[in-house]
Design an enzyme around this catalytic site. Structure first.
Site, short mmCIF file in Angstrom:
data_model
loop_
_atom_site.label_atom_id
_atom_site.label_comp_id
_atom_site.label_asym_id
_atom_site.label_seq_id
_atom_site.Cartn_x
_atom_site.Cartn_y
_atom_site.Cartn_z
N GLN A 21 0.81 -1.21 0.00
CA GLN A 21 0.00 0.00 0.00
C GLN A 21 0.85 1.27 0.00
OE1 GLN A 21 -3.08 -1.43 3.25
NE2 GLN A 21 -3.81 0.40 2.21
N ASP A 45 -2.20 -4.82 -0.17
CA ASP A 45 -1.83 -6.09 0.45
C ASP A 45 -2.67 -6.42 1.68
OD1 ASP A 45 -0.64 -4.07 1.99
OD2 ASP A 45 1.38 -4.88 1.85
#
Length: 477
Positions: free
Chosen positions: A79, A239
């Site tokens: 991220q 993720d």
């Protein structure tokens, strides 16, 4: 290999350190092939996105011929990373990664200039920490204005890889609501890009990707890749959202992930908006929410203490009064971007094993402090914690979580949950089903269960007191 029960899908996990690819039977969740290729992070802490693409190709090739039988693919990625592309889709500069804290001054100014913590929590769902992409863009405009001016597309890591799979690196680029909610410029209140925030940081919304709704494709695979041309490409996600998908999470089930960073999260039915800044009010990859707290210092920080002490990472000892706050790289939870590690409470009879146990305690403490904020108010306090990540396989990590939480713990057998979550998203798209329901049928959350033990209140008090007393020292630039 036995014939699969259902179509094959590919799930990709592009993390800070490597890219993993799994070929998965969509009917059973059985992994039929896997590949992995590393990335290199520069001394400055950034990374060339071209490496991620090369690593993805290598990971897919390692899966062998079966990858060419796949019917859908999805990419989950780390991220928050800032990927800036020129008009040809080439990176303008290396990507600024999630754990880069150089934008701390810009972060502080953004919060102050746009109405304070409450304003940000209401609009964006989160008070942006330095990891959020909006602070990195503000840093880039201030410190590298030529790079910002040359940028024709702004992407997150998973967006970049999805765009290269579909051939839509610049025009037609896509993202999803989960990963977009970690930028700081996508509003969880309106579920759209926030024009006031974008205007304030000088980011043209035309540079941003389209947000693909859950269950809709981002496109199809272009020619010339190890994957079959024309197969479906799901929207992908961040993720953490993929990890939640991989576990098939329902609301109220807490997850604690022990990796380079530590995270605690749960799916929620209500939109979170924590103005303390402890909890990031993310959207999930479906239609719910994923409140999450993240620490920068987890397994790597504890391993560093073990190395300094000359001990194996499992060589912990009970007892003593040592307290370790292992904030070796600054910290996000609690919000101490300038902090360094702190050790206090040493006595003549303190052993190295007790100091190592204190390092474990300090790493777990910050995550458990956020647990009540992450869960909905009506969540069952006796619900077991799902313990995942590399640290979940360590006895010292598991027992520290049990002792400091007072909750039962389950360690799912399924590994590579981010890639499995991406595979579940691809399977859901292919089959026209909810991705989380698909993962639940794969039984990914099953594993050894450990009963609750009495919570170590004395250790928790020592940690809380040390953190309060050292606040000024840890906050100093």
């Amino acid at each position: 290999m036995a014939a699969p029960d259902g179509p094959l899908v590919v799930g990709v996990d592009s993390s800070t350190q490597s890219t993993k690819a799994l070929v998965v039977d969509a009917a059973t969740g059985t992994v039929v092939a896997r590949g992995q290729s590393p990335h290199v992070v520069s001394a400055e802490g950034d990374s060339d996105p071209g490496q991620w693409w090369q690593a993805l190709g290598e990971a897919l090739e390692q899966c062998g011929p079966v990858v060419r039988e796949a019917a859908a693919v999805s990419v989950a990625g780390q991220q928050h990373g800032l990927v800036t592309l020129d008009g040809e889709g080439r990176p303008v500069r290396n990507a600024l990664l999630w754990n880069d804290t150089r934008s701390a001054p810009q972060r502080e100014r953004l919060i102050e200039e746009l109405g304070g913590a409450q304003w940000w929590a209401r609009r964006a769902g989160s008070v942006p920490p330095t990891s959020f992409t909006v602070t990195k863009w503000a840093w880039l405009r201030e410190h590298e204005p030529q790079a910002a001016a040359a940028t024709r597309a702004v992407r997150l890591p998973h967006d970049y890889l999805t765009g290269r799979l579909t051939g839509q690196e610049v025009s037609g680029g896509t993202t999803d609501r989960g990963d977009a909610s970690g930028t700081g410029w996508w509003s969880t209140e309106s579920e759209a890009y926030d024009p006031e925030i974008l205007g304030h940081v000088g980011l043209d919304p035309e540079l941003l990707p389209r947000v693909v709704p859950a269950g809709e494709p981002a496109g199809t695979v272009r020619s010339g890749l190890p994957l079959p041309e024309g197969i479906l490409v799901a929207g992908g996600t961040g993720d953490n959202m993929a990890g939640a998908l991989g576990l098939g999470l329902l609301p109220g089930r807490p997850v604690l992930s022990l990796g380079t960073s530590g995270t605690v999260y749960a799916v929620a039915g209500r939109r979170p908006a924590d103005d303390s800044g402890v909890v990031a009010g993310f959207a999930d990859a479906g239609r719910n929410w994923l409140p999450l707290a993240c620490t920068l210092n987890c397994t790597v920080a504890v391993d560093r203490f073990a190395a300094l002490l000359g001990l194996d990472r499992e060589a912990v000892e009970a007892g003593g009064e040592a307290v370790v706050l292992p904030f070796l790289d600054g910290e996000r939870t609690p919000d101490l971007p300038y902090a360094s590690g702190l050790l206090t409470g040493l006595r003549h009879d303190t052993t190295g094993g007790q100091v190592l146990q204190a390092a474990y305690d300090g790493a777990v403490f910050a995550l458990l402090e956020a647990l009540d904020r992450v869960l909905d108010a009506d969540a069952d306090p006796a619900e077991p914690i799902l313990l995942i990540g590399g640290g979940a396989r360590g006895v010292a990590w598991r027992e520290t979580v049990r002792r400091l939480s007072g909750r039962p713990v389950v360690v799912p057998r399924a590994q590579e949950l981010v890639a499995l979550g991406a595979a579940a998203q691809a399977a859901g798209l292919l089959l026209g089903r909810d991705a989380s329901a698909v993962a639940r049928e794969w039984n990914t959350a099953e594993g050894p269960a450990y009963e609750a033990v009495d919570r170590d209140e004395a250790a928790l008090r020592r940690l809380s007191t040390a953190l309060d007393d050292a606040g000024a020292l840890l906050s100093r630039p």
